[in-house]
Design a protein around this motif. Structure first.
Motif, PDB file in Angstrom:
ATOM      1  N   THR A  90       0.845  -1.210   0.000  1.00  0.00           N
ATOM      2  CA  THR A  90       0.000   0.000   0.000  1.00  0.00           C
ATOM      3  C   THR A  90       0.873   1.250   0.000  1.00  0.00           C
ATOM      4  O   THR A  90       0.508   2.257  -0.603  1.00  0.00           O
ATOM      5  CB  THR A  90      -0.957   0.035   1.210  1.00  0.00           C
ATOM      6  OG1 THR A  90      -0.275  -0.453   2.361  1.00  0.00           O
ATOM      7  CG2 THR A  90      -2.197  -0.787   0.973  1.00  0.00           C
ATOM      8  N   TYR A  91       2.031   1.146   0.630  1.00  0.00           N
ATOM      9  CA  TYR A  91       2.943   2.296   0.648  1.00  0.00           C
ATOM     10  C   TYR A  91       3.475   2.595  -0.750  1.00  0.00           C
ATOM     11  O   TYR A  91       3.433   3.730  -1.220  1.00  0.00           O
ATOM     12  CB  TYR A  91       4.085   2.022   1.625  1.00  0.00           C
ATOM     13  CG  TYR A  91       5.338   2.834   1.392  1.00  0.00           C
ATOM     14  CD1 TYR A  91       5.378   4.192   1.701  1.00  0.00           C
ATOM     15  CD2 TYR A  91       6.476   2.241   0.867  1.00  0.00           C
ATOM     16  CE1 TYR A  91       6.530   4.934   1.484  1.00  0.00           C
ATOM     17  CE2 TYR A  91       7.625   2.973   0.642  1.00  0.00           C
ATOM     18  CZ  TYR A  91       7.652   4.321   0.958  1.00  0.00           C
ATOM     19  OH  TYR A  91       8.786   5.056   0.737  1.00  0.00           O
ATOM     20  N   VAL A  92       3.976   1.552  -1.422  1.00  0.00           N
ATOM     21  CA  VAL A  92       4.537   1.763  -2.767  1.00  0.00           C
ATOM     22  C   VAL A  92       3.447   2.289  -3.703  1.00  0.00           C
ATOM     23  O   VAL A  92       3.678   3.221  -4.483  1.00  0.00           O
ATOM     24  CB  VAL A  92       5.169   0.461  -3.306  1.00  0.00           C
ATOM     25  CG1 VAL A  92       5.545   0.619  -4.771  1.00  0.00           C
ATOM     26  CG2 VAL A  92       6.403   0.110  -2.491  1.00  0.00           C
ATOM     27  N   PHE A  95       2.868   5.939  -3.441  1.00  0.00           N
ATOM     28  CA  PHE A  95       3.909   6.818  -3.974  1.00  0.00           C
ATOM     29  C   PHE A  95       4.111   6.605  -5.477  1.00  0.00           C
ATOM     30  O   PHE A  95       5.095   7.068  -6.044  1.00  0.00           O
ATOM     31  CB  PHE A  95       5.223   6.625  -3.204  1.00  0.00           C
ATOM     32  CG  PHE A  95       5.301   7.509  -1.994  1.00  0.00           C
ATOM     33  CD1 PHE A  95       5.930   8.750  -2.061  1.00  0.00           C
ATOM     34  CD2 PHE A  95       4.713   7.126  -0.800  1.00  0.00           C
ATOM     35  CE1 PHE A  95       5.977   9.570  -0.954  1.00  0.00           C
ATOM     36  CE2 PHE A  95       4.755   7.953   0.316  1.00  0.00           C
ATOM     37  CZ  PHE A  95       5.388   9.166   0.236  1.00  0.00           C
ATOM     38  N   LYS A 156       2.419  11.886   3.935  1.00  0.00           N
ATOM     39  CA  LYS A 156       3.346  12.820   4.579  1.00  0.00           C
ATOM     40  C   LYS A 156       4.699  12.644   3.916  1.00  0.00           C
ATOM     41  O   LYS A 156       5.057  11.530   3.523  1.00  0.00           O
ATOM     42  CB  LYS A 156       3.440  12.442   6.054  1.00  0.00           C
ATOM     43  CG  LYS A 156       4.347  13.296   6.891  1.00  0.00           C
ATOM     44  CD  LYS A 156       4.425  12.748   8.305  1.00  0.00           C
ATOM     45  CE  LYS A 156       3.138  12.904   9.075  1.00  0.00           C
ATOM     46  NZ  LYS A 156       2.604  11.640   9.552  1.00  0.00           N
ATOM     47  N   GLN A 157       5.434  13.723   3.769  1.00  0.00           N
ATOM     48  CA  GLN A 157       6.773  13.622   3.186  1.00  0.00           C
ATOM     49  C   GLN A 157       7.619  14.751   3.741  1.00  0.00           C
ATOM     50  O   GLN A 157       7.184  15.903   3.753  1.00  0.00           O
ATOM     51  CB  GLN A 157       6.676  13.707   1.654  1.00  0.00           C
ATOM     52  CG  GLN A 157       8.015  13.817   0.951  1.00  0.00           C
ATOM     53  CD  GLN A 157       8.887  12.580   1.148  1.00  0.00           C
ATOM     54  OE1 GLN A 157       8.441  11.456   0.932  1.00  0.00           O
ATOM     55  NE2 GLN A 157      10.110  12.777   1.597  1.00  0.00           N
ATOM     56  N   TYR A 166       8.889  14.161  -3.763  1.00  0.00           N
ATOM     57  CA  TYR A 166       7.528  14.264  -4.295  1.00  0.00           C
ATOM     58  C   TYR A 166       6.569  13.466  -3.442  1.00  0.00           C
ATOM     59  O   TYR A 166       6.966  12.606  -2.645  1.00  0.00           O
ATOM     60  CB  TYR A 166       7.471  13.757  -5.741  1.00  0.00           C
ATOM     61  CG  TYR A 166       7.506  12.256  -5.842  1.00  0.00           C
ATOM     62  CD1 TYR A 166       8.714  11.574  -5.833  1.00  0.00           C
ATOM     63  CD2 TYR A 166       6.315  11.526  -5.910  1.00  0.00           C
ATOM     64  CE1 TYR A 166       8.736  10.194  -5.892  1.00  0.00           C
ATOM     65  CE2 TYR A 166       6.343  10.140  -5.967  1.00  0.00           C
ATOM     66  CZ  TYR A 166       7.550   9.474  -5.960  1.00  0.00           C
ATOM     67  OH  TYR A 166       7.577   8.119  -6.004  1.00  0.00           O
TER      68      TYR A 166
ATOM     69  N   THR B 315       9.786   8.818   6.301  1.00  0.00           N
ATOM     70  CA  THR B 315       9.310   9.948   5.501  1.00  0.00           C
ATOM     71  C   THR B 315      10.458  10.868   5.095  1.00  0.00           C
ATOM     72  O   THR B 315      10.236  11.958   4.606  1.00  0.00           O
ATOM     73  CB  THR B 315       8.277  10.788   6.278  1.00  0.00           C
ATOM     74  OG1 THR B 315       8.924  11.381   7.399  1.00  0.00           O
ATOM     75  CG2 THR B 315       7.114   9.956   6.762  1.00  0.00           C
ATOM     76  N   GLN B 320      12.199   3.885  -1.665  1.00  0.00           N
ATOM     77  CA  GLN B 320      11.122   2.988  -1.247  1.00  0.00           C
ATOM     78  C   GLN B 320      11.652   1.606  -0.898  1.00  0.00           C
ATOM     79  O   GLN B 320      11.171   0.957   0.031  1.00  0.00           O
ATOM     80  CB  GLN B 320      10.085   2.886  -2.360  1.00  0.00           C
ATOM     81  CG  GLN B 320       9.377   4.209  -2.580  1.00  0.00           C
ATOM     82  CD  GLN B 320       8.469   4.187  -3.792  1.00  0.00           C
ATOM     83  OE1 GLN B 320       8.147   3.131  -4.322  1.00  0.00           O
ATOM     84  NE2 GLN B 320       8.062   5.360  -4.223  1.00  0.00           N
ATOM     85  N   SER B 383       2.603   1.827   5.189  1.00  0.00           N
ATOM     86  CA  SER B 383       1.586   2.787   4.744  1.00  0.00           C
ATOM     87  C   SER B 383       0.907   3.451   5.934  1.00  0.00           C
ATOM     88  O   SER B 383       0.540   4.625   5.878  1.00  0.00           O
ATOM     89  CB  SER B 383       0.561   2.093   3.853  1.00  0.00           C
ATOM     90  OG  SER B 383      -0.019   1.011   4.542  1.00  0.00           O
TER      91      SER B 383
END
Lengths: 315, 548
Positions: A90-92, A95, A156-157, A166, B315, B320, B383
Motif C-alpha cells: 500500500t505504501y509503494v 507513492f 506525509k513527506q 515528491y 518519511t 522505497q 503505509s
C-alpha cells in the motif's frame, strides 16, 4: 465499533486513505486480540495463583515447553510478515504517480507554504486542486527540514533543502482539508499550516482565471495585501520606509522617481503594472535590477490588487 | 584491581570493621567521592539519575500544562521549544540510559555474580565523574541560553539556530564515554568474575540483559560521539558535511544519529526487561519459563537493533526499497520482545504469587509494554506509518515503551533492591497506592495521545487546532495523577531511610546470589567467596513457607 474507530481518524478524502484506514482498523483488532490474551493472562494468573494468607503450597517447576515456545515464535513471525507485505504494497502504491498527474510545486520555508501551479499562477496558504485528478506535488525547502502532511490523504513527506522530493494523491472528496508541517522547524512550527481545497472541475476552471473564490469577498486592497505577503514582495519592499533591495512602498504612490536610464516618471497605475510584468524596464535609480517578472503568474485581479495596495500605503 | 581491594582490606582491618556494611564503612565526604566500591558508585549514580528524572519530570509537567490550551498558557513558543528539547535530552541522556545499568546494575551485577566488585573499579569511578562532567556541560548549556533543536539535533536546523547547541552536543559526547566505560566494565566483569560453578546458563537473566546492553553501549555509542563532533564542526567551521548549501546532506545526519539512537532504544529497554526477568520469578516463587529463550532473545535484540535505524526515517525521502527493507527488519526485531513477554506471563502459571510492590510494578510493566509493543506494529507497517509518523501516536508509542516499559521496570527494580541497597523496608501500602496512581495517570496521559496522533496532531507543536483541545486537556489531567503518584513515592522512599535497618538478607525469597549477601551488603559483598550451589530460579529445594 468500526464507526467509533473511524472517529479516531480524520476524514478520508482519497481511495488510498480508505485503504490505510482499513489496514489501521485491522491492526487495531489484531493488537486488541493479542492484548486481551497477554494482558488478560498477566492479570488472571496473579489473581488465580496468588498465595492466600495461611496457605502452604509449592509452585510447579516448569522450565520450558518446546511446542509453546515455537508457537509464540512462529505465529507472530508469520503474522508480522503479512503486515510487512501489506504495508509495503500500500505504501509503494501510494507513492506511484499516475501518468496524467497534474504537477504542482510546493515550497516550504519558515513558516509558510507556497504553491506554484502548472499555468504559472502561484499562491500561498491554500492549495487548490480539482476533484478526482491525480496530483503530484514536487517539493523542496528554502531553509530547514519541513514535512508536508495531509491527514485526510494519509500521506506525509519530509521537505528537504537542496533536493526535490515528491508525493502524490488523488482526492475523491470535495472540501477543505488541513495541511500541517510535521517536521520540527523552530519557533512557529505549529503555525506552519495550510489548507487543501478540493474543487469540482467547474470551480477549478473559475479558479484558474479569476483566482481563489474568497477574492469575491475581498476588496482590491485586501487582495493586494495577500499577494504582498504571499508572493515575496515583502522581502524587498518595506511598508515603513526602510530601504530594502527595492524601494519602500511607503508614500511611493504619485511620487516622481528618477530611473537608472536617466529618465523619470510618476508612480501610477501604468508604472506599477509595468514594473510587475517587466520589472527591468524602469528601475528606480540606486537599486539593482534584480526583481523577477510576474508575467503570467499574476491574474489581472491580483495586479489590480497590488496597485490598490500600493495606493493605500500613504506617507 | 587487586591492589585496590588489598588497600581496602587493610583499611578495614586497621579500623577493626572487617564485616561492616558498605554504608557505614567510612562516612567522610572523601570516603564517598574517592570510593571504588561498585555499591557506593551505584548509589551516587542513583542519586544523580533520580535528580535528573525529577528535573525531566517537572519539565514534562510544564509541557503538559502549556498544552492545556492552544496558544499561550504559561510560556511562549521559544521557551516551549527549549523545554521539550530539554525534557527529551535529560530523560534520554541523563536518566534512562544510565538509570538501570549504571545505578542499579552497578550495585547488583557484581553481587549477582558473587564477585567482590566490577572488573575495573577505577574505570567505574571514572565513568561516574565523566557523567558528572557531561551533566555539568548540559547544565551550562541551559544557563547559557538553552537549546531548541529537539533532542534529535536534526540538521540543518541545529546548524543554523542560535543557542548552546555546541555545548549540549559536547555534553552528549562526554556522557557517551560514561556509558561506554560502564559497558566495558560489565562485559569484562561478566566474562571473568563469575562465582565458581556459575556457567553462562547459570547466570541470572538480569546479567544476560546487562551483557547485551553493554555490547550495544560499546559498539554504538562511538557513532553518536562522531556524529556530535561532526555537528559541532559543521556549526563552527562549516565543513559542509550536513549543510546542503555547501554540498552536504542533511539526511546523512539522521542516518548517523539513528545508527546510534535506535540501538540506544535497546540500551534503554533491555535493562528494563532484565529486571522483569528477575522480579517475576522471585514473586511467583517459580522457575523462569524459557530461560534460554529469554537469554538468547536479549542477544538477538542487541544484534538486530543495529540494522533497523531507518524506520525513524520512513518519511525522510530515502528510497522505497530501503524503506521496505527497514520495515521488514523492524518486524523481525519485534519477535524476540514478544517471546520474552510470553515467557514472563508463562512464568506466573502455577506460581505461588505474592503481590509485593516490585511485582505490582512488573505486572504494570507487562500491560504497558505490551501496548507499546503492539502499537509498534502500526508504525512498522509502512503505509500506516506514513500517516502516523511525527504525530502524537509516535509520542505515545515511545512513552509506552520508554516510560511504561523502562521507567516502570526501573521502579520495579528500585523497589526490589531497595532493601538490599539501604537495608530498610518501605511502606508497602503507599508503594501499592503509588503504583496504582502511576498506572492510571500514565494511561490517561498517553492512551489519549494515540487518538490525538491518529487524528493527525503533529508532535512538537506549541499551538494546536481547537478540535484537539479536549484530548490535550484529558492528557494534561493524566499528567497530574502521574505526578501525584511519583510525589507519594518520593515521600515513602525518603521516609524509609530514616527508619531502622530492618531488612533481612532475603526479604522476597529470591534465589539469585545478591540475596545471600547481607542487607546492606558488607563492603566486600560476601564473607569469603560464595559458590554457586543451585541454578537461579530453582525453587524446588527452597522451603516454601507461608508468605515470603
Amino acid at each position: 465499533m468500526n464507526e467509533w474507530l473511524r472517529a479516531t481518524l480524520p476524514v478520508a478524502a482519497s481511495e488510498h486513505a480508505k485503504d490505510v484506514d482499513f489496514f489501521y482498523i485491522f491492526l487495531f483488532y489484531l493488537s486488541l486480540f493479542f492484548f486481551v490474551i497477554i494482558g488478560g493472562l498477566a492479570v488472571y494468573f496473579p489473581i488465580k495463583y496468588r498465595l492466600k494468607p495461611g496457605e502452604k503450597r509449592r509452585s510447579s517447576h516448569i522450565t520450558d515447553n518446546f511446542f509453546l515456545e515455537m508457537l509464540w515464535t512462529v505465529v507472530p513471525s508469520l503474522l508480522t510478515f503479512v503486515l510487512f507485505v501489506w504495508g509495503f504494497n500500500t505504501y509503494v502504491a501510494s507513492f506511484t504517480v499516475p501518468n496524467d498527474a497534474m504537477e504542482i510545486h510546493v515550497r516550504g520555508r519558515k513558516w509558510n507554504w507556497t504553491f506554484e501551479y502548472p499555468d504559472g499562477m502561484a499562491g500561498g496558504g491554500k492549495l487548490y486542486v480539482p476533484l478526482n485528478k491525480p496530483i503530484k506535488l514536487i517539493m523542496d525547502s528554502e531553509d530547514v527540514l519541513h514535512a508536508f502532511f495531509i491527514p485526510a490523504m494519509r500521506i506525509k513527506q519530509d521537505v528537504i533543502p537542496g533536493r526535490y522530493v515528491y508525493m502524490t494523491f488523488t482526492p475523491n472528496l470535495a472540501g477543505e482539508f488541513q495541511i500541517f508541517c510535521a517536521e520540527y522547524c523552530g519557533k512557529d512550527h505549529s503555525g506552519m499550516l495550510a489548507t487543501l481545497v478540493v474543487m469540482t472541475d467547474a470551480q477549478y476552471e473559475t479558479f484558474k482565471t479569476e483566482g481563489p473564490p474568497e477574492y469575491k469577498q475581498m476588496n482590491p486592497v485586501e487582495i493586494g495585501t495577500t499577494i504582498y505577503k504571499s508572493r515575496g514582495c515583502q522581502s524587498c519592499h518595506s511598508l515603513d520606509g526602510t530601504r530594502g533591495d527595492g524601494p519602500s512602498f511607503k508614500g511611493i504612490w504619485g511620487k516622481t522617481e528618477q530611473f537608472a536610464d536617466g529618465s523619470s516618471g510618476v508612480v501610477d497605475e501604468n508604472y506599477v503594472r509595468q514594473s510587475v510584468l517587466e520589472p527591468q524596464a524602469k528601475v528606480v535609480k540606486g537599486f539593482e535590477p534584480i526583481m523577477p517578472t510576474f508575467q503570467g503568474s499574476l491574474r489581472p485581479v491580483e495586479i489590480n490588487g497590488i496597485i490598490a495596495f500600493i495606493k493605500s500605503q500613504k506617507q | 584491581m587487586a591492589d585496590v581491594i588489598q588497600q581496602q582490606v587493610q583499611t578495614a582491618t586497621i579500623s577493626g570493621h572487617h564485616e561492616v556494611d558498605y554504608l557505614s564503612d567510612g562516612n567522610g565526604i572523601k570516603d564517598w567521592l574517592y570510593t571504588v566500591d561498585h555499591k557506593r558508585i551505584g548509589i551516587m549514580y542513583l542519586i544523580l539519575v533520580l535528580t535528573a528524572f525529577l528535573a525531566g519530570g517537572l519539565l514534562a509537567m510544564a509541557i503538559r500544562l502549556e498544552l492545556l490550551t492552544p496558544a499561550r498558557t504559561i510560556m511562549d513558543a521559544e521557551t516551549y521549544n527549549r523545554v521539550f528539547t530539554l525534557h527529551g535530552a535529560i530523560m534520554v541522556f541523563l536518566f534512562i540510559i544510565p538509570s538501570i545499568p549504571a545505578a542499579l546494575g552497578n550495585f547488583v551485577l557484581p553481587l549477582m555474580l558473587g564477585a567482590k566488585d566490577v572488573a575495573f573499579p577505577r574505570l567505574n569511578l571514572a565513568s561516574f565523574y565523566i557523567y558528572v562532567l557531561g551533566a555539568c556541560m548540559m547544565l551550562g548549556a541551559i544557563l547559557t541560553g538553552g537549546v531548541d533543536t529537539g533532542w534529535t539535533f536534526y540538521t540543518p536546523y541545529s546548524t543554523s539556530t542560535s543557542g548552546s547547541v555546541a555545548l549540549t552536543t559536547m555534553g552528549v559526547f562526554v556522557l557517551g564515554f560514561s556509558s561506554i566505560f560502564t559497558g566495558i566494565n560489565f562485559i569484562a566483569t561478566i566474562h571473568k568474575m563469575r562465582a565458581p560453578g556459575m556457567g553462562w546458563f547459570e547466570m541470572p537473566l538480569f546479567v544476560w540483559g546487562m551483557y547485551s546492553t553493554a555490547v550495544i553501549q560499546v559498539l554504538a555509542t562511538p557513532v553518536l560521539g562522531i556524529t556530535m563532533v561532526l555537528l559541532v564542526l559543521e556549526r563552527a567551521f562549516g565543513i559542509g558535511i550536513f549543510d546542503p548549501r555547501i554540498g552536504g546532506d542533511p539526511v546523512l545526519f539522521q542516518h548517523f544519529f539513528w545508527f546510534y539512537s535506535h540501538p540506544a532504544v535497546y540500551i534503554m529497554i533491555l535493562p528494563g526487561m532484565a529486571i522483569i526477568s528477575e522480579v517475576i520469578p522471585t514473586f511467583s516463587h517459580r522457575t523462569i519459563f524459557g530461560y534460554r529463550g529469554i537469554a538468547f532473545s536479549s542477544v538477538a535484540i542487541a544484534l538486530v537493533s543495529f540494522i533497523v535505524w531507518g524506520h525513524h526515517m520512513f518519511t525522510s525521502g530515502q528510497s522505497q526499497l530501503i524503506n521496505g527493507v527497514f520495515s521488514f527488519l523492524t518486524f523481525i526485531v519485534g519477535i524476540p520482545s514478544g517471546i520474552k513477554v510470553f515467557n514472563w506471563v508463562a512464568t506466573m502459571y502455577q506460581g505461588r504469587i505474592t503481590l509485593k510492590a516490585p511485582m505490582l510494578f512488573a505486572i504494570s510493566f507487562l500491560l504497558l509494554f505490551t501496548i507499546g509493543g503492539l502499537t509498534g506494529l502500526f508504525l512498522g507497517s509502512l503505509s500506516v506509518d506514513i500517516h502516523l509518523h511525527d504525530t502524537y501516536f509516535v509520542v505515545a508509542h515511545f512513552h509506552y515503551v520508554m516510560m511504561g516499559g523502562t521507567v516502570i521496570a526501573f521502579l520495579a527494580g528500585l523497589h526490589y533492591w531497595w532493601p538490599k541497597m539501604f537495608g530498610r523496608m518501605y511502606n508497602e501500602k503507599l508503594a501499592a497506592l503509588s503504583c496504582a496512581l502511576i498506572f492510571v495517570g500514565f494511561n490517561v496521559t498517553f492512551l489519549t495521545q494515540f487518538v490525538l496522533g491518529s487524528r493527525g496532531m503533529p508532535r512538537r507543536y506549541y499551538n494546536y487546532l481547537d478540535q484537539f483541545q479536549p484530548l490535550h486537556q484529558f492528557s494534561t489531567f493524566g499528567s497530574w495523577i502521574l505526578g501525584l503518584g511519583f510525589f507519594i513515592m518520593l515521600g515513602y522512599l525518603l521516609a524509609s531511610l530514616r527508619g531502622p535497618k530492618n531488612a533481612p538478607a532475603d526479604p522476597w525469597g529470591g534465589t539469585t546470589m545478591e540475596w545471600q549477601a547481607l542487607s546492606p551488603p558488607i563492603t566486600h559483598n560476601f564473607s569469603g567467596t560464595p559458590v554457586l550451589t543451585r541454578a537461579p530460579y530453582d525453587y524446588r529445594n527452597v522451603p516454601q513457607g507461608v508468605d515470603k
